[in-house]
Design a protein around this motif. Structure first.
Motif: not given
Length: 107
Positions: A92-97, A102-106
């Motif tokens: 999530y740190d990478i996604v915010v920046k 980038f996305e975080v997926r399940d």
């Protein structure tokens, strides 16, 4: 954020999709995805290649961390040296920046 707030053992947490959690410790595995190529990040070498293409530079100051900095910002990404310790908070740190990349997926 949508979901259900669950109070259990004195702790409140947000469950985003109630009823869809897996049996394994009640959590789902998260993966970081590089959106332009729809590529799942499976190692730090893949991540470093994608971050470099976005203008991030690697810092070598701390031997216990992988760190990346982008000259045009004050952002610093710090990750554990061992990819097995790469957790969703790092994702999530990478996604915010890098909002659109980038996305975080399940899984």
């Amino acid at each position: 954020m949508s979901g259900v707030w669950v109070f259990k053992n004195g702790v409140v947490r947000l469950v985003e999709n109630p009823g869809s959690e897996t049996e394994m410790n009640g959590t789902r595995r998260k993966v970081l995805v590089y959106v332009p190529s729809n590529e799942v990040i499976t190692s730090y070498s893949v991540l470093e290649r994608n971050l470099s293409s976005l203008g991030w530079e690697r810092y070598y100051d701390d031997p216990d961390l992988l760190q990346f900095h982008k000259r045009s910002t004050i952002h610093l990404i710090s990750l554990p040296k061992d990819f097995n310790r790469f957790k969703s908070m790092h994702m999530y740190d990478i996604v915010v920046k890098n909002r659109n990349c980038f996305e975080v997926r399940d899984m």
